[in-house]
Every structure is written in structure tokens, then in C-alpha cells.
Design an enzyme around this catalytic site. Structure first.
Site, PDB file in Angstrom:
ATOM      1  N   TYR A  64       3.137  10.476  -0.512  1.00 54.50           N
ATOM      2  CA  TYR A  64       4.158   9.711   0.560  1.00 54.50           C
ATOM      3  C   TYR A  64       5.284   9.843  -0.342  1.00 54.50           C
ATOM      4  O   TYR A  64       6.546   9.248  -1.248  1.00 54.50           O
ATOM      5  CB  TYR A  64       3.995   8.177   0.737  1.00 54.50           C
ATOM      6  CG  TYR A  64       2.906   7.829   1.908  1.00 54.50           C
ATOM      7  CD1 TYR A  64       1.785   8.520   1.451  1.00 54.50           C
ATOM      8  CD2 TYR A  64       2.145   6.553   0.595  1.00 54.50           C
ATOM      9  CE1 TYR A  64       0.970   7.904   2.359  1.00 54.50           C
ATOM     10  CE2 TYR A  64       1.473   6.059   1.514  1.00 54.50           C
ATOM     11  CZ  TYR A  64       0.549   6.676   2.565  1.00 54.50           C
ATOM     12  OH  TYR A  64      -0.284   6.167   3.554  1.00 54.50           O
ATOM     13  N   ASP A  87       0.612  -1.118   0.335  1.00 56.67           N
ATOM     14  CA  ASP A  87      -0.156  -0.006   0.286  1.00 56.67           C
ATOM     15  C   ASP A  87       0.894   1.176  -0.211  1.00 56.67           C
ATOM     16  O   ASP A  87       1.494   1.757   0.797  1.00 56.67           O
ATOM     17  CB  ASP A  87      -0.598   0.037   1.710  1.00 56.67           C
ATOM     18  CG  ASP A  87      -1.717   1.150   1.650  1.00 56.67           C
ATOM     19  OD1 ASP A  87      -2.448   1.279   0.560  1.00 56.67           O
ATOM     20  OD2 ASP A  87      -1.382   2.022   1.937  1.00 56.67           O
TER      21      ASP A  87
END
Length: 313
Positions: A53, A48
Site C-alpha cells: 500500500y 489493516d
């Protein structure tokens, strides 16, 4: 680890998805590769990540680093076909504003596919609800991605029960893909009634009841509370969880950890797995990752699960 189906799809995954949030930033390339290699060696197949990010780690990061290092690792290992990859769109990063418009979804999907070096994202999340955009617009954009083969199925993160149910009702009425997975903030300790986590939404009883009734998989994040269950001085329990209820539940965790020869942290993940959820596991080191992976297979008895459920107010 056991296998589970995502919602009503035919996608089968292990019940311990790897959270890739800090790969490529806090964890450099070599460390990221080592963690990914170890996860797969342990039988993992579900990873995931997200487009944002992890831009907040430092000024040198701008988002996309996790997807990029994951893409380089898959290319180096030649293992894309053996993995289920999840990514997300919705939160803002760098010069990209927070949004779930059709244009934003389409543009960010293409950018994520390029960074990952793949043709299809298996599970694509709306990372945060956008109440300014009608659900039919976002669902229509996701439907186009599914039709184009860029996405297999979709999920929602940080949605209220009402917004998720409304979106899925619209999907059912109009022949569109529905949200098959919910990714909420969730752990064993219960937040205080006055707790707020900003845009992050904690799992509530009505959310869980809706997901169970609608066959929507629940894939919780932040379940380890950043290491707070280890009772380390440098990892204090967040203020949102400090209460008499938490004290009682921590006592229950400690008791069952002693009975099973485990750690309180592990009992949290064992309890989540026992309830049929798919808790995200992670770690800065192989040892930390192993602690959570080992926890998924701890066989809690029904009596122990009931004691954990009943602890607190």
C-alpha cells in the site's frame, strides 16, 4: 461497535477494522494522523494495512507508505499496545515479485515490522494465493514467524475455498498455525456470473459456508464499492455489478435506508455486521469515515435482514 474474536484465537477486536490502504499516499501525513486519531476516539482498535500500500497511486510511491505512516503515528501516540495490527505479504510491488515462498514471507515480514516500528504483527495475511508454492512451504514459513514472536496469527486473502481448506487441513495434520481469517472481496450486491476482478476473489456461498463451519472470521474488503452506493455521477457502479439482480437489491437498500433514516451505503455495512462479518471501513475525510462507523451500530431487525437477503433473483 461490538467486539469479536478472530477465528479460534484469543485476539479480540472491534467489528469495524480500519482499512489503511491510502494512508501516506492519497492521504498525507496530517490527514492520515487525523483519520487514525478519530478512529481510535470512536473506539476502534483494529487497523489493516499491507506491504504494497499504495504503490499504484502514483510514480512517486513504491509501497510501504501506509505501514510507514501508521508506524510514525503509533510512535507519536504511544498506543501500540492498545491496537491490533494486520498486514500482508504476497502481491508484488516495486522490485519485489508476487510470491509466497518461505524466503519471501520471511523477508517481507521483517521489512513490514521495520516500517511499522513494532516487534509483532498481530494478524499477518497471505495477500494472494501462490499456486506455484506448496501450502506446506508457506505455512511452515508463517509458523516460524509465529514461533519467533514476529506474528501472532495468520489469515488468507484472495484464496479459493479449496485452497484455503487444503492449507488448513495440512496445518491441522502437522501442528502448524492455520489461517484464522479470510479477507475476500464482498459487498451487498452480487457480481454478475461472468464478472472477473483479476486476482481479487469475491466471496462465494461455498467460501462462506466453509468459514462458518470452520470458525474462520470473514473480513470483507471493497464493501462500499468506492462510493458507488451514494449514486454519484463520478462514482458509477462497476460493470461487474450491473444487472437486474443489482437493481432489485439497490431498491431493497433504498427502502430500508428510508425506514431507518440511514443511507444505502450504511445499510450495506449494517447488513454485513448483522451477519457477523468484520467489514473494513475507510474514508478520505472524517465525515466519510463516520458514515461507515455509524453504520456498524444501526440495529437492523431480523425482518429487514431477511428482506435484504431475499432481494433479487
Amino acid at each position: 461497535m461490538k467486539t469479536a474474536r478472530l477465528g479460534r484465537t484469543d485476539i479480540s477486536v472491534v467489528n469495524a477494522p480500519l482499512g489503511a490502504m491510502f494512508l501516506g499516499t492519497k492521504q498525507d501525513r496530517d490527514t492520515s494522523f487525523a483519520l487514525l486519531d478519530h478512529y481510535v476516539e470512536r473506539g476502534g482498535n483494529f487497523i489493516d494495512t499491507a506491504n504494497i500500500y499504495a504503490h499504484w497511486v502514483g510514480p512517486q510511491w513504491h509501497g510501504g507508505e501506509s505501514e510507514e505512516v501508521l508506524g510514525k503515528w503509533m510512535k507519536a501516540r504511544g498506543n501500540r499496545n492498545r491496537l491490533t495490527i494486520a498486514s500482508k505479504v504476497g502481491f508484488g510491488y516495486s522490485d519485489v515479485p508476487q510470491s509466497l515462498t518461505a524466503q519471501r514471507i520471511a523477508e517481507e515480514c521483517d521489512k513490514s515490522l521495520k516500517r511499522l516500528g513494532i516487534d509483532t504483527i498481530d494478524l499477518y495475511f497471505a495477500h494472494v494465493d501462490d499456486t506455484k508454492v506448496p501450502p506446506e512451504e508457506s505455512l511452515g514459513a508463517f509458523a516460524k514467524l509465529v514461533k519467533a514472536g514476529k506474528v501472532r496469527t495468520i489469515g488468507a486473502s484472495n484464496f479459493t475455498t479449496g485452497r484455503l481448506a487444503t492449507a488448513n487441513a495440512h496445518a491441522a495434520a502437522n501442528g502448524l498455525p492455520r489461517y484464522e481469517v479470510l479477507q475476500p472481496r464482498h459487498t451487498y450486491l452480487r457480481p454478475r456470473h461472468d464478472a472477473s476482478f483479476g486476482a481479487q476473489l469475491a466471496l462465494t456461498g461455498d467460501m462462506l459456508n466453509y468459514c462458518v463451519s470452520a470458525d474462520i472470521s470473514v473480513m470483507p474488503y471493497s464493501s462500499g464499492l468506492g462510493g458507488a452506493y451514494a449514486a454519484r455521477a463520478d462514482r458509477p457502479l462497476e460493470a461487474q455489478y450491473q444487472s437486474a439482480d443489482s437493481d432489485a437489491r439497490l431498491d431493497a437498500l433504498t427502502d430500508i435506508a428510508e425506514e431507518t433514516g440511514s443511507t444505502p451505503h450504511q445499510i450495506v455495512f449494517a447488513w454485513l455486521a448483522a451477519t457477523g462479518m468484520l467489514p473494513l471501513v475507510a474514508g478520505s475525510t472524517i465525515e466519510q469515515l463516520d458514515e461507515s462507523l455509524d453504520a456498524i451500530d444501526i440495529p437492523l431487525t431480523s425482518a429487514q435482514v431477511k428482506r435484504l437477503d431475499a432481494a433479487g433473483q
